[in-house]
Structure formats: structure tokens, C-alpha cells
Design a protein around this motif. Structure first.
Motif, short mmCIF file in Angstrom:
data_model
loop_
_atom_site.label_atom_id
_atom_site.label_comp_id
_atom_site.label_asym_id
_atom_site.label_seq_id
_atom_site.Cartn_x
_atom_site.Cartn_y
_atom_site.Cartn_z
N LEU A 48 -13.03 -6.56 -13.60
CA LEU A 48 -11.79 -5.84 -13.89
C LEU A 48 -11.76 -4.48 -13.21
CD1 LEU A 48 -11.41 -6.88 -17.61
CD2 LEU A 48 -9.85 -7.50 -15.75
N VAL A 49 -12.88 -3.76 -13.22
CA VAL A 49 -12.88 -2.44 -12.57
C VAL A 49 -12.74 -2.59 -11.06
CG1 VAL A 49 -15.37 -2.00 -12.27
CG2 VAL A 49 -13.82 -0.11 -12.73
N MET A 50 -13.29 -3.65 -10.49
CA MET A 50 -13.10 -3.87 -9.06
C MET A 50 -11.64 -4.17 -8.75
SD MET A 50 -16.67 -5.64 -7.75
CE MET A 50 -16.24 -7.24 -8.34
N ALA A 51 -11.00 -4.99 -9.57
CA ALA A 51 -9.57 -5.29 -9.38
C ALA A 51 -8.74 -4.03 -9.58
CB ALA A 51 -9.14 -6.39 -10.35
N LEU A 52 -9.10 -3.23 -10.57
CA LEU A 52 -8.40 -1.97 -10.82
C LEU A 52 -8.49 -1.05 -9.60
CD1 LEU A 52 -7.03 0.13 -12.68
CD2 LEU A 52 -9.30 0.69 -13.55
N THR A 53 -9.67 -0.96 -9.02
CA THR A 53 -9.86 -0.13 -7.84
C THR A 53 -9.00 -0.61 -6.68
OG1 THR A 53 -12.12 0.37 -8.54
CG2 THR A 53 -11.61 0.73 -6.22
N ALA A 54 -8.91 -1.91 -6.50
CA ALA A 54 -8.06 -2.47 -5.44
C ALA A 54 -6.60 -2.11 -5.67
CB ALA A 54 -8.24 -3.98 -5.36
N GLU A 55 -6.15 -2.19 -6.91
CA GLU A 55 -4.75 -1.86 -7.22
C GLU A 55 -4.47 -0.38 -7.00
OE1 GLU A 55 -2.44 -3.95 -7.47
OE2 GLU A 55 -3.64 -5.75 -7.76
N VAL A 56 -5.43 0.47 -7.35
CA VAL A 56 -5.25 1.90 -7.10
C VAL A 56 -5.12 2.14 -5.60
CG1 VAL A 56 -6.37 4.17 -7.22
CG2 VAL A 56 -6.35 2.69 -9.24
N GLY A 57 -5.91 1.43 -4.81
CA GLY A 57 -5.80 1.53 -3.35
C GLY A 57 -4.42 1.14 -2.86
N GLU A 58 -3.86 0.09 -3.44
CA GLU A 58 -2.51 -0.33 -3.04
C GLU A 58 -1.48 0.72 -3.43
OE1 GLU A 58 -1.67 -4.31 -4.41
OE2 GLU A 58 -3.54 -5.08 -3.56
N LEU A 59 -1.68 1.37 -4.57
CA LEU A 59 -0.79 2.46 -4.98
C LEU A 59 -0.90 3.63 -4.01
CD1 LEU A 59 1.15 3.73 -7.04
CD2 LEU A 59 -0.87 4.37 -8.40
N VAL A 60 -2.11 3.97 -3.62
CA VAL A 60 -2.33 5.07 -2.68
C VAL A 60 -1.59 4.83 -1.37
CG1 VAL A 60 -4.10 6.18 -1.24
CG2 VAL A 60 -4.54 5.80 -3.67
N GLU A 61 -1.56 3.60 -0.91
CA GLU A 61 -0.91 3.29 0.37
C GLU A 61 0.54 3.75 0.41
OE1 GLU A 61 -1.39 -0.88 1.08
OE2 GLU A 61 -3.51 -0.68 1.57
N HIS A 62 1.21 3.73 -0.73
CA HIS A 62 2.62 4.14 -0.76
C HIS A 62 2.78 5.64 -0.54
CE1 HIS A 62 4.38 0.30 -1.87
NE2 HIS A 62 3.35 0.13 -2.67
N PHE A 63 1.74 6.41 -0.78
CA PHE A 63 1.83 7.86 -0.67
C PHE A 63 1.08 8.42 0.54
CE2 PHE A 63 2.74 6.87 -5.04
CZ PHE A 63 3.84 7.68 -5.29
N GLN A 64 0.31 7.56 1.18
CA GLN A 64 -0.46 8.00 2.34
C GLN A 64 0.49 8.54 3.40
OE1 GLN A 64 -2.84 4.87 3.98
NE2 GLN A 64 -4.12 6.27 5.15
N TRP A 65 0.17 9.68 3.90
CA TRP A 65 0.89 10.36 4.98
C TRP A 65 2.19 11.02 4.53
CZ3 TRP A 65 -3.15 10.61 7.62
CH2 TRP A 65 -3.95 9.50 7.89
N LEU A 66 2.55 10.95 3.26
CA LEU A 66 3.74 11.67 2.80
C LEU A 66 3.39 13.12 2.54
CD1 LEU A 66 5.31 9.25 0.14
CD2 LEU A 66 5.87 9.46 2.57
N GLY A 67 4.35 13.99 2.75
CA GLY A 67 4.18 15.39 2.38
C GLY A 67 4.34 15.55 0.88
N GLU A 68 4.03 16.75 0.40
CA GLU A 68 4.16 17.02 -1.05
C GLU A 68 5.57 16.72 -1.55
OE1 GLU A 68 1.93 18.09 -3.45
OE2 GLU A 68 0.37 17.77 -1.96
N ALA A 69 6.56 17.26 -0.87
CA ALA A 69 7.94 17.06 -1.31
C ALA A 69 8.34 15.60 -1.23
CB ALA A 69 8.89 17.92 -0.48
N GLU A 70 7.97 14.93 -0.16
CA GLU A 70 8.30 13.51 0.00
C GLU A 70 7.70 12.67 -1.13
OE1 GLU A 70 8.46 12.37 4.64
OE2 GLU A 70 6.58 13.30 3.98
N SER A 71 6.49 13.03 -1.55
CA SER A 71 5.83 12.25 -2.60
C SER A 71 6.53 12.39 -3.94
CB SER A 71 4.36 12.64 -2.72
OG SER A 71 4.22 13.92 -3.32
N ARG A 72 7.29 13.45 -4.11
CA ARG A 72 8.04 13.66 -5.36
C ARG A 72 9.44 13.06 -5.32
NH1 ARG A 72 5.59 17.57 -8.57
NH2 ARG A 72 3.99 18.79 -7.51
#
Length: 115
Positions: free
Chosen positions: A29-53
């Protein structure tokens, strides 16, 4: 859903109906959780602070679904380990309140040991 308890029961039922219990160890479960967090991170990668909000539309919906995956795996792991997440979160908030007193940390983002 009205509560984390109701969500836990719904997820537990979903797992039981598919006979997935044997695959749902805390380690897996923790390995699957880590993978999902990585997928969440991908949506914010390379965005600026304002863009992320300011995400919206399809992007916001996709972020919500990734956050739901994170919550589901975290809830499932807590269920497997017999941890009350709400109680643990309240305890952690109380510890953080003592560790980071508002008088000393207002507007400051640093660790207590960094003076």
C-alpha cells in the motif's frame, strides 16, 4: 461521503468484493501510495507558484482524482494498520502547535533547530 469512517468502510468493502485483501499489505500500500503521489506531482511539475494556485477545468479535475487516489491508499493503509487517521492528525497538529509557536514562527518558514 460524510466521514473518514464511512470512506474506510466503502474501500474495505470494495477490496473484499474483489478478494484483494491478500495483496494489500502495508508495504504494498505504501508503494502504491508513493506512485500516486508521483502522479499528483506531475500535474504541478514546472508550474510557477501562481500557476499552481490557479489550476482549473480539466486539470483541476485530474488533480482531484490523483488526490483521491492518495487519500484512498492512505486510508486503506491506516485501516490495515489499525490507525485512526483523524486522531493521529489532531495529535500531530497539537505537536506542531507546540513545536512552532505562532509568536516565534509567524511569517517564518524554518525548522525550530535552524534558529
Amino acid at each position: 461521503m460524510d466521514s473518514l469512517n464511512e470512506l474506510t468502510k466503502k474501500i474495505r468493502r470494495f477490496v473484499a468484493e474483489r478478494d484483494w485483501q491478500r495483496h494489500q499489505s502495508p508495504k504494498n500500500l505504501v508503494m502504491a501510495l508513493t506512485a500516486e503521489v508521483g502522479e499528483l506531482v506531475e500535474h504541478f511539475q514546472w508550474l510557477g507558484e501562481a500557476e499552481s494556485r490557479e489550476i482549473g477545468g480539466d486539470k483541476k479535475r485530474a488533480v482531484a482524482m490523483e488526490m483521491a487516489d492518495v487519500l484512498i491508499y492512505l486510508t486503506r493503509m491506516a485501516d490495515e494498520l489499525g490507525i485512526d487517521l483523524v486522531a493521529a492528525a489532531h495529535e500531530k497538529c497539537e505537536r506542531n502547535d507546540r513545536k512552532y509557536p505562532k509568536e516565534a514562527f509567524r511569517g517564518e518558514y524554518r525548522r525550530p533547530d535552524q534558529g
